[in-house]
Scaffold this active site. Structure first.
Site, mmCIF file in Angstrom:
data_model
loop_
_atom_site.group_PDB
_atom_site.id
_atom_site.type_symbol
_atom_site.label_atom_id
_atom_site.label_comp_id
_atom_site.label_asym_id
_atom_site.label_seq_id
_atom_site.Cartn_x
_atom_site.Cartn_y
_atom_site.Cartn_z
ATOM 1 C CG LEU A 104 -2.070 1.003 1.237
ATOM 2 C CD1 LEU A 104 -2.972 0.797 0.026
ATOM 3 C CD2 LEU A 104 -2.893 0.878 2.518
ATOM 4 C CG ASP A 105 1.069 3.578 -3.582
ATOM 5 O OD1 ASP A 105 1.768 2.583 -3.802
ATOM 6 O OD2 ASP A 105 0.324 4.101 -4.425
ATOM 7 C CE LYS A 106 7.217 7.747 3.733
ATOM 8 N NZ LYS A 106 8.644 8.151 3.643
#
Length: 330
Positions: A104-106
Site C-alpha cells: 500500500l503506497d506510502k
C-alpha cells in the site's frame, strides 16, 4: 512416501519470511542446506539442516498462524526492512515475526493484511486469482461520467492496459474503484493519464474483509470466519507451481508482452495480403514472398529467371547458323 517440501516453503512455514523473500535469500547465497549453499528448487526433507545468515532454522520454531488487519496511516512504508524509517513492521511492533500481504503506497492509507503464513500470502498476491480490492479515491478536480467510463474500461499505463474494473462516482471529486490487479501505483497513474491528481486514497476492502470502523493506525486480529473465507477463496490457487517452480511467476510477466504485440502484428500483414489474394492466383504468390522478410532477394531471382529464358531463346536462334555452317561444310 516423499515427505519433502520446497525449501522456500519450509522457510516460510517457520514464520521467518514469505516465500518470495525466501527465494531472494536463496539467490543471494544467504541460505545453507546441509552446510551447502542452497539453490532455487531445492527441497527440504525431515532431518535436513537449514541456516539463514548463520542462524539455524528448524520446524520446531514454527509459530501459531497470525492474521492481522491494519488501518495503515499515510507515511508508513510497506516493507520488512527494519532499517527503513517508518517501516510497517516497526510501526505494528507485533511480538512475532510477521510480514505484509501486498503493498500500500506510502502516501495511501487503509486496509492491509499482515501474517506469518507464507502460503496464503502467495495465493492472495497471485493476480490470476482475481481477488478484489476496493478503494475510495479523492482527486484534485471534479469528475464526470466520461472519467468514470474511461477508468472502468481500462487505461494504458506501464506499457500495458489496466483490466476493466468497477468505478462508482461518490461525489464531485470522489469515486469508489474495485480492482483485481495490483500494478505499481495503479490508481494514481490511471488518474494522471486522464489529467487528474490523487489527493487522497484509502483502501476499504480486501476480498471479504472490510475496514469498517477500525481506527487509523490501529490493527486487529482477523476473525475465524474471515480467515476461513480467505482460505476457501484461495484454495484453488496454483499452489504447486510456486512450490516446485520458483521461476513460475516469471512466466506470467512475459505473457503481457505478447498481448501488446498481437494487435500490431495482426494489423497490417493480415489486411494487406488478403485483397491481393482475391485478385489473381499467381501474383499473390509472388507478392506474398517478399512479405516473408526477403523482399530484395526473391525479386532478383525473378529477374534472373526472366533473363535465363531470354538467353536460352537467344541461344536457340544462334544455334541454327551453327547447324547451317555444319551443313555447308558437309
Amino acid at each position: 512416501m516423499d515427505q519433502s517440501i520446497s525449501l522456500n516453503k519450509f522457510i516460510s512455514d517457520t514464520g521467518y519470511c514469505s516465500r518470495r523473500e525466501a527465494d531472494n535469500l536463496i539467490t543471494q547465497g544467504r541460505v545453507l542446506l546441509n552446510d551447502r549453499p542452497a539453490a532455487l528448487g531445492n527441497r527440504y526433507k525431515p532431518g535436513d539442516t537449514v541456516e539463514v545468515d548463520g542462524s539455524l532454522i528448524t520446524a520446531a520454531k514454527k509459530e501459531k498462524r497470525v492474521y492481522l488487519a491494519l488501518n495503515k496511516p499515510p507515511g508508513i512504508t510497506t516493507t520488512t526492512e527494519l532499517h527503513i524509517k517508518d517501516n510497517i513492521i516497526s510501526f505494528v511492533n507485533y511480538p512475532q515475526r510477521i510480514f505484509p500481504i501486498g503493498r500500500l503506497d506510502k502516501d495511501s492509507e487503509g486496509l492491509i493484511f499482515l501474517t506469518n503464513d507464507g502460503d496464503i500470502i502467495n495465493k492472495i498476491l497471485r493476480a490470476a486469482n482475481n481477488h478484489e480490492k476496493e478503494y475510495v479515491v479523492r482527486v484534485n478536480k471534479p469528475i464526470n461520467p466520461a472519467f468514470v467510463q474511461q477508468m472502468s474500461q481500462g487505461v494504458p499505463i506501464l506499457d500495458t492496459r489496466t483490466l476493466p474494473c468497477k468505478v462508482q462516482m461518490m461525489g464531485r471529486q470522489t469515486f469508489r474503484i474495485t480492482l483485481t490487479q495490483g500494478l505499481n501505483r495503479q490508481i494514481r497513474r490511471m488518474c494522471e493519464y486522464l489529467g487528474y491528481t490523487v489527493v487522497g486514497l484509502q483502501r476499504v476492502r480486501i476480498m471479504n474483509v472490510r475496514l469498517d470502523k477500525l481506527p487509523l493506525g490501529k490493527w486487529r486480529h482477523l476473525s475465524e470466519a474471515e480467515i476461513s473465507f480467505l482460505k476457501e477463496s484461495v484454495a484453488d490457487s496454483s499452489k504447486v507451481r510456486s512450490e516446485d517452480n520458483p521461476s513460475a511467476p516469471r512466466k506470467k510477466a512475459p505473457a503481457r508482452t505478447p498481448a501488446k504485440d498481437h494487435p500490431k502484428t495482426a494489423f497490417t500483414p493480415e489486411t494487406k495480403p488478403s485483397p491481393h489474394k482475391h485478385k489473381t492466383t499467381k501474383p499473390p504468390a509472388k507478392d506474398s514472398k517478399p512479405r516473408t522478410g526477403k523482399p530484395t532477394e526473391k525479386p532478383g531471382k525473378r529477374e534472373n529467371a526472366v533473363q535465363k529464358p531470354s538467353q536460352s531463346r537467344r541461344g536457340k536462334p544462334s544455334s541454327p547458323p551453327k547447324n547451317a555452317g555444319k551443313r555447308r561444310r558437309g
